[in-house]
Scaffold this active site. Structure first.
Site: not given
Ligand code: PAF
Length: 290
Positions: A30, A37, A186
């Site tokens: 997202m 990531h 996060s």
């Protein structure tokens, strides 16, 4: 590396990559990409895949409009992370490309797996995740899809969906990447105030303490029982971070996410807690050593 926003463009690139004999690796995101990531993208690249990264803030998986509005959107920075980590294609569609007018399909895993924990606190969340992941997997036509283990329940739900629908995609779970003090990477961490950021260290501390408790279990302490470990950790959280608001903290079976009492081999500790108004989730495996 190129960025496209239409499904037809992804299909064309995939067709060319396949014609060139490449395996397709897919990393759904997202956006607001961080080192976690990047590690997934790098893993796909190092496995020799042609790597597609999707950047799509999926409205269907948010049950709180404020949370959706506050979600960071940083496509230019995300593209730089993708390029550096070895991505070949970024797919960054508009909402109308994924959910065109008249879109009426929902993919749901109808099992206790989606009702508990995140499912309980975020009604509709997993239906939103599985619907978009199913569509993205069909668009990317990938051989392998990479997911972070930080979202442990999401990974279990996606595995179930792919198994049930025989989607023919290997789901690869990758270890959580952590900050130097142990806090899981996060996209939400940037929303923590400096004070909340300090408090958030309690999360990895609790998870590590779960293993210590298991290691030091005696017949008197019974800290090889899931319920006893969870109770200890809740008390620790209350005394160290009294302002934190706990959604759940439990010791569960890693596959079914059903609470376990007697830990015979290993278990997963899962937690979701609001710190300084930011909801953080994390988990870790604890292993009974003989
Ligand atoms: O984990 C996420 O970032 C999202 O849930 C995902 C898998 C990209 C689906 O929107």
């Amino acid at each position: 590396m190129q960025t496209v926003s239409f499904i037809g463009d992804v299909r064309e690139v995939v067709e060319n990559a396949r014609a060139a004999g490449r395996r397709i690796g897919f990393v759904p995101t997202m956006g607001a990409l961080h080192a976690g990531h990047a590690a997934l993208i790098r893993q796909a690249h190092e496995e020799g895949c042609f790597v597609i990264v999707s950047v799509f803030v999926n409205p269907a998986q948010f049950n709180d409009a404020g949370d959706l509005a506050a979600y960071p959107r940083t496509l230019t920075a995300d593209e730089a992370v993708c390029r550096e980590a070895g991505a070949d294609l970024v797919f960054a569609p508009e909402v109308s490309e994924i959910y065109p007018a008249g879109f009426a399909t929902q993919v749901t895993v109808d099992s206790p797996l989606t009702k508990a924990w995140e499912g309980h606190f975020r009604p509709g969340h997993f239906a939103g995740v599985t619907t978009v992941v199913a569509k993205l997997l069909l668009i990317a036509q990938c051989d392998r899809a990479f997911f972070g283990e930080k979202d442990w329940q999401q990974l279990a739900v996606v595995r179930q969906m792919v198994r049930d629908l025989a989607m023919g995609v290997a789901i690869v779970g990758s270890p959580t990447v952590r900050e130097s003090d142990g806090l899981a990477m996060s996209s939400r961490n940037v929303r923590l105030s400096p004070e909340a950021r300090k408090t958030a260290k309690i999360i990895p501390y609790l998870l590590d303490t779960a293993q210590d408790l298991l290691d030091s279990a005696t017949p008197e302490t019974q800290t090889d029982k899931g319920g006893v470990i969870a109770a200890w950790l809740r008390t620790l959280l209350e005394s160290n971070a009294p302002d934190a608001r706990l959604d759940y903290l439990a010791v569960v079976d890693p596959d079914t996410l059903v609470e376990v009492d007697e830990i015979t081999n290993y278990a997963q500790v899962i937690i979701a807690v609001h710190i300084g108004g930011v909801r953080l989730i994390d988990n870790r495996k604890i292993v009974k050593r003989f």
